[in-house]
Design an enzyme around this catalytic site. Sequence first.
Site, PDB file in Angstrom:
ATOM      1  N   ASP A 114       0.710  -1.611   0.272  1.00 16.18           N
ATOM      2  CA  ASP A 114      -0.002   0.388  -0.273  1.00 16.18           C
ATOM      3  C   ASP A 114       0.718   0.819   0.173  1.00 16.18           C
ATOM      4  OD1 ASP A 114      -2.298  -1.682   0.699  1.00 16.18           O
ATOM      5  OD2 ASP A 114      -2.319  -1.224   2.342  1.00 16.18           O
ATOM      6  N   ARG A 115       0.124   2.600  -1.010  1.00 16.28           N
ATOM      7  CA  ARG A 115       1.152   3.228  -0.202  1.00 16.28           C
ATOM      8  C   ARG A 115       1.385   3.282   0.627  1.00 16.28           C
ATOM      9  NH1 ARG A 115      -0.837   8.923  -0.589  1.00 16.28           N
ATOM     10  NH2 ARG A 115      -2.699   8.220   0.592  1.00 16.28           N
TER      11      ARG A 115
END
Length: 262
Positions: free
Chosen positions: A107-108
């Site tokens: 995930d970012r």
Amino acid sequence: MLRDVVPADREYWAGAAGDAPFPFGTPLVAGATLDRPQPAWFHPDVPPEPEIPFRHTVLFADEDLIVVDKPGFVPSTSNGRIVRETVQTRLRVEFGEDEIVPLHRLDRLTSGVLVCSRRAATRGSYQRLFQERAVEKLYVARVDGPVTVGPEWEPVALPMRKERGARQVTVGEGGTETLTWLRAVGPDTVEVRPVTGHTHQIRVVLNHLGMPIMGDDTYPVDRGLALYDYSSPLALRAVAVAFDDPHRGSRRVFRVGGAGGL
């Protein structure tokens, strides 16, 4: 796929195909006549983006793989809103190679070990390891609230569903079955070994168990997407990745921050 004539709208390079008239990677001259369809690739125009002020660190590199310590707030690959300021694009520029692709996704907001392929010839066999769940991953999360698992590894099976257009993943009947192993390693710290790879899996599991991750902008409350707000980092880190390398015949273990073994 180009047909008849090479367009003059941008630079093109020959793609790979069994009957292609040009070797892979050959620059295609604008206006050249094509006697058969030619797969081709090009660099799309990418508008300027705000710089994300966090940099990756290369942990390992050989002819097949590049392993980095990905910082939080930097996407692994393009998410449609960020293209230049991704690990993939940064590595392609840094190494001067257009084939670099992450083999899995972080995930970012999640930091830590990210394994990337740099050669199409060997990429498929590494991708299969991830698809067939033959890769072990270890994460560490700091949580908000009391830890609700014990010091021994415990399995947590939950059905998860992500509705189109929604940011939050929900837990409920009819969702995709997920499996996650957890154990407490401190008063506010949990080690996590995900077996499946559902979107936001670790974040959803810990929130479902009453211990959301510190800095989470989506669970338990969706605070909205703020791509350039760096004030609340997510306390979730991928600290180790391990697998049996199909090309080297040896065990590969990549760690950051003094992580324990897998």
